[in-house]
Each structure stands twice: as structure tokens, then as C-alpha cells.
Design an enzyme around this catalytic site. Structure first.
Site, PDB file in Angstrom:
ATOM      1  N   SER A 206       0.842  -1.200   0.000  1.00 21.38           N
ATOM      2  CA  SER A 206       0.000   0.000   0.000  1.00 21.38           C
ATOM      3  C   SER A 206       0.882   1.256   0.000  1.00 21.38           C
ATOM      4  O   SER A 206       1.669   1.437  -0.928  1.00 21.38           O
ATOM      5  CB  SER A 206      -0.965  -0.040   1.196  1.00 21.38           C
ATOM      6  N   GLU A 327      -9.084  -5.228  -4.469  1.00 20.29           N
ATOM      7  CA  GLU A 327      -8.432  -4.301  -3.540  1.00 20.29           C
ATOM      8  C   GLU A 327      -9.424  -3.387  -2.817  1.00 20.29           C
ATOM      9  O   GLU A 327      -9.222  -3.032  -1.663  1.00 20.29           O
ATOM     10  CB  GLU A 327      -7.427  -3.428  -4.313  1.00 20.29           C
ATOM     11  N   HIS A 454      -7.428  -5.921  -0.121  1.00 22.85           N
ATOM     12  CA  HIS A 454      -6.246  -5.106   0.157  1.00 22.85           C
ATOM     13  C   HIS A 454      -5.582  -5.612   1.436  1.00 22.85           C
ATOM     14  O   HIS A 454      -6.235  -5.749   2.475  1.00 22.85           O
ATOM     15  CB  HIS A 454      -6.679  -3.652   0.324  1.00 22.85           C
TER      16      HIS A 454
END
Length: 551
Positions: A206, A327, A454
């Protein structure tokens, strides 16, 4: 459990502690050295300043407890507690926060100068607003492979990215300079822990992956690393790096009741305020996205990464880039609901997609309806009208593509096209603990349209299914998930050693190079397989069709 050796580095001696062994019988004893200072505390007069090298100490530093996380809004972390589990083998207070946070934690099986093991330097995520080194336990990654893992803290939010403008004494990006200093510390000290300073792989997820991308583009970081891995994040995403944060500055000064207009007076006032007071009085700004993050400062970030990528200004090192299949379907809907929206009907999808295009993709109002009709015509090819979750799936893909997949594919194409070894992955595995109460009664169950969310890849990158120790939320993993973790870590360790995920320890399935003509990638699920031309038509739409409408 073997006794942890004392290590001597430039600043003094360090005592660590022995970790629990990972489940596989072949796991080696791992030693952890936690909370080693790499810079002076960034407090008082050093708040908002670039990091300064730490001083030496006398005696033996007890590096036995995880350091506090950087100052941040603790409520933001609590919002996702029910969505994740972390291993806490020593029952430490992972939620502790402190402005004095510039420490590294090192995991190794052989703290010997002659071990010469590859180094994996992990950069945590959290949108440059939250996060910390706690929770990234390398007992399995190190215990099963001859690697040294370094996990630094860096400053986040206003403490790490406050800026008053490029031409001022406070151009911003202190958190990135923290990462650079921790890389310098790694270069200068990692040999004492058994690591090879000439073989350092930076990897992150991320915002950590965005950080890796920024290091690839920055002249400041050249020579400090030799390979790079980006998990769910690319620095060339247009909105992730800004030219200025005037709006955020005004919002923060208003929230903190600072009326001074002179820069010197503003800084003096900000440096006097208690750190917790700054956090408490500015909590409301996060959801509004009135926040400080990465800025073009002309020094670390010399130009927007999208331009640098087009110009070929990237460090010529082997690279792994990848994303997960959904995600924007769960975790990010909790932390960023204004961006990662939910929609159960066509009408809701159009309304929320329009806001997304205007606010986050900067589309012109007069063009946005035409753009959305184009989007709908392309995405409907991939989602059946007979699927009751069609509009939820489309919402997830519609947001995830331009924020994760498209910039990641763009970076991979250009990095590979410039002649640098590049490998791409697409993780699709649906973890059982999020869907089946037999695997966890404590993990919040996900909607059916969420496949691989995610941050799911972190479980396999660090080998959580193979770890010993208490978890923040009880869960267990399937045999397939344990095996997938073994396979995935093998790729990572091989890449760290050789720059090729297939070279080193034998792998069962070869990971193909990602090249512009074939666009082969690794589809990560059970079983692992090879695939090609990921979201090809949607990618063309975002890169060519929609930009043409704006002209």
C-alpha cells in the site's frame, strides 16, 4: 529456545530476544532486535525537521520490546481491528504511540559478520497517515529462509509530511527522509546482523509500496538498495503525490486555532503543541482528506513520478510489482468510504461513480456522463446481469483499477520496456477465515464479492499461516494456505538472493518475466498458474479512451 547473541554496531551493543520457531520442522531459530534507534527523537525543535543521526550509548541496549508506533489517530486503527489479525508472540502493546518513534527492528537467524545473507527491508502501509513496525513478524520468513528482515518506523501524517511549500524551510516528506536514513543505517550496520549491505531488497504494501516506487524514482536513494517489490501500490498514481498542500495547511491551522501568518511564528506554535493535542484537534480532517502526504519537494521527489516514469528516470534494478483481485472491496471501504464506495443498484453506481470521477480522477463535469457510459459499456462485459452482486463487483473493480491495477501495470510495462527484469503477480486467493466460522469466529466475515482484499497478500509474504504465537483475533488457516505461504515466501527469498524469483531454492511453477509483448504474470491462488494480458480492455480504456474524451 536458544539464547540471543549480543550484537555490536557503530552506536553500541544491542541485546535482543529469541523468537518462537515457525511451525515447519525445518524452521531455524530467529533472533529479534527491536526498537533500535536510527535517528534522534524527532521531538520539540526537531519536529517537522529531517531526521538526524542518533548518538551512541553506553552499555548494552535492551532491544527486547517492540517500539511504539508513530503518532497517529488511534481511532483510525481501531476501525479495522475486526478485519485483520496479527501475530503477537510476546503479548506486547502494539497500540502504543509516541512521537519518539524512529527505530528499526531486525530479524535474523545468524548475527555473524560472515553470514552475508540477503536483506529484506519492509516499509509498512497506512496511507502515509497510520501504521507502524509492530505486527510485521518475520519468524517464518527468516526461519525458513536465509534472509535478514529490517522493519523501520517512519513518521506519518502531519508529523511526517507537514509542508509549508517547496521554497520554504519546510518542504515536507520527512517520513520519506526517515526511510532513507533507516536505509543508510541498514547499509552501515546490517553486516553485524548477518546481512549483506550490497544486497538489499526494499519491499512494502500500500503506502509502503508507493514508498518503494518513490525510492525507485529518487536520486537520493540510489545505491541504498538493489531490488524492489511493490505490493498493491504504485507511485505513478496521479493523485497520490501533490505539488502543494495549501488546503491541508489552512485546515490544520484552523483546527489548531493558530492565527499567526508569519511562517516562523506558525512553526514555533506548532512545535510547542503537545503531539496528542495535534492529533485530537485534527481528527475530523482525515475523513475529509484534508491531510498531509507526499509532495513534490524538488529534492527527494524531484517531479511527479508519472512524468519521471515516462522519461525513464527509474533505478535500474530487478522489480516485482503486483496487486490483489478485489483491492477496494472490504478494508478500504472502511477506511476510505468516500473513495471506495458501495453500490447495490445501477442508479447508486452511477451516482457514486460520478462523484469518484469528479473528486478523485479530476474529470470535467461536462465530460463525466459520457465517460461513465464508456466505463459501463466496458465493465459490463466482465460482470453478468444474472449476478445479484453485479453492481457491487463493478464498484469494487471500477475504483480498484485506476488506483491500483492500472498504475501498477503502467509501471511494470515501462520498467520492463526499459530493459529491467520485471515480474508481475495478481493474487486471487480467498482466505477461509473471512468466510467460514470453522476457521474463525472472531474475524468479521466478508461479502461474497470480496475475493482477495487489500493487504491479504501480507499474510503470505510473512508466512502468518505458519507462525507460532498469539493472534490479535483467533483464526486458523487451511493446509492449502500454509502451502501457499511456503511457495510465496520461496519466491520472495529467491528474488532477494538473486533478483529472479525462480533462482535459488527450487520452485514448482516458474514465474514468467513480465514483458510488453506477452504481459505474462503469476496468478496467485491454489493452484498457482500463469496468465496474461490482465484487464487488457479496461486498461486501454483508462489509459487511452477516457483521456481522449478529456481533450
Amino acid at each position: 529456545m536458544a539464547e540471543c547473541p549480543v550484537v555490536q554496531i557503530a552506536c553500541g551493543n544491542i541485546e535482543g530476544r529469541s523468537c518462537l520457531r515457525a511451525k515447519p520442522k525445518r524452521s531455524k531459530q530467529v533472533f529479534r532486535y527491536a526498537g533500535i534507534p536510527y535517528a534522534k527523537p524527532p521531538t520539540r525543535e526537531l519536529r517537522f525537521e529531517r531526521p538526524q543521526r542518533c548518538s551512541s550509548w553506553n552499555g548494552v541496549l535492551a532491544a527486547v520490546e517492540m517500539p511504539p508506533c508513530p503518532m497517529q489517530n488511534a481511532d483510525a486503527g481501531k476501525a479495522t481491528d475486526h478485519l485483520l489479525t496479527t501475530v503477537n508472540q510476546f503479548d506486547e502493546p502494539f497500540s502504543k504511540l509516541d512521537e519518539d518513534c524512529l527505530h528499526v527492528t531486525v530479524y535474523t537467524t545468524n548475527p555473524s559478520k560472515t553470514a552475508n545473507m540477503p536483506v529484506l527491508y519492509w516499509i509498512f502501509g497506512g496511507g502515509f497517515q497510520t501504521g507502524g513496525a509492530s505486527g510485521y513478524d518475520a519468524q517464518a520468513l527468516c526461519g525458513l529462509h536465509d534472509v535478514v528482515v529490517v522493519v523501520p518506523n517512519y513518521r506519518v501524517n502531519i508529523f511526517g509530511f507537514f509542508t509549508m511549500g517547496r521554497e520554504t524551510a519546510y518542504p515536507g516528506n520527512m517520513g520519506l527522509w526517515d526511510q532513507v536514513m533507516a536505509l543508510q543505517w541498514t547499509r552501515d550496520n546490517i553486516r553485524e546482523f548477518g546481512g549483506d549491505p550490497e544486497n538489499v531488497t526494499i519491499f512494502g504494501e500500500s503506502a509502503g509500496a508507493v514508498s518503494v516506487g518513490l525510492h525507485l524514482f529518487s536520486p537520493v536513494s540510489r545505491g541504498l538498495f538493489h531490488r524492489a517489490m511493490q505490493h498493491s501500490g504504485a507511485a505513478n498514481l496521479q493523485y497520490i503525490v501533490r505539488k502543494e498542500y495549501t488546503g491541508a495547511l489552512k485546515a490544520y491551522l484552523k483546527a489548531l486555532h493558530i492565527t499567526a501568518t508569519n511562517q516562523t511564528d506558525i512553526i514555533a506554535h506548532l512545535k510547542r503543541l503537545p503531539a496528542q493535542e495535534i492529533i485530537e484537534k485534527t481528527k475530523s480532517l482525515g475523513p475529509k482528506l484534508d491531510i498531509f502526504a507526499v509532495v513534490v519537494d524538488g529534492d527527494f521527489v524531484i517531479e511527479h513520478p508519472s512524468k519521471l516514469l515516462q522519461q525513464g528516470h527509474t533505478t535500474p534494478v530487478p522489480s516485482i510489482i503486483g496487486c490483489n483481485s478485489t483491492e477496494g472491496a472490504c478494508l478500504l471501504r472502511t477506511t476510505r468510504p468516500k473513495i471506495f464506495f458501495s453500490s447495490s443498484t445501477e442508479k447508486a453506481w452511477f451516482e457514486k461513480a460520478k462523484v469518484f470521477m469528479l473528486d478523485n480522477m479530476q474529470y470535467k463535469l461536462e465530460k463525466v456522463d459520457q465517460a461513465l457510459e464508456t466505463v459501463k459499456s466496458i465493465y459490463e462485459k466482465d460482470f453478468s446481469d444474472n449476478d445479484p452482486l453485479k453492481w457491487e463487483r463493478m464498484a469494487s473493480a471500477f475504483v480498484s483499477d485506476p488506483l491500483f491495477l492500472v498504475p501498477s501495470i503502467s509501471q511494470a510495462l515501462l520498467h520492463s520496456g526499459n530493459g529491467h527484469p520485471t515480474y508481475f503477480y495478481f493474487m486471487k486467493h480467498r482466505m477461509k477465515c473471512y468466510y467460514d466460522d470453522d476457521f474463525s469466529m472472531e474475524m468479521k466475515k466478508r461479502d461474497e464479492f470480496c475475493e482477495c482484499d487489500h493487504s491479504d497478500d501480507i499474510y503470505f509474504t510473512f508466512g502468518v499461516p505458519l507462525m507460532q504465537g498469539n493472534k490479535s483475533r483467533e483464526c486458523r488457516f487451511s493446509e492449502d494456505e500454509e502451502n501457499l505461504s511456503v511457495i510465496w515466501m520461496k519466491y520472495i527469498a529467491n528474488f532477494a538472493l538473486t533478483g529472479d524469483p525462480n533462482m535459488g531454492e527450487k520452485v514448482d511453477h516458474e514465474w514468467p518475466k513480465y514483458e510488453p509483448h506477452g504481459r505474462l504474470h503469476l496468478s496467485v491462488d491454489v493452484p498457482i498458474k500463469e496468465d496474461d494480458h490482465l484487464i487488457e480492455e479496461r486498461y486501454k480504456m483508462w489509459k487511452k479512451t477516457l483521456p481522449a474524451l478529456e481533450m
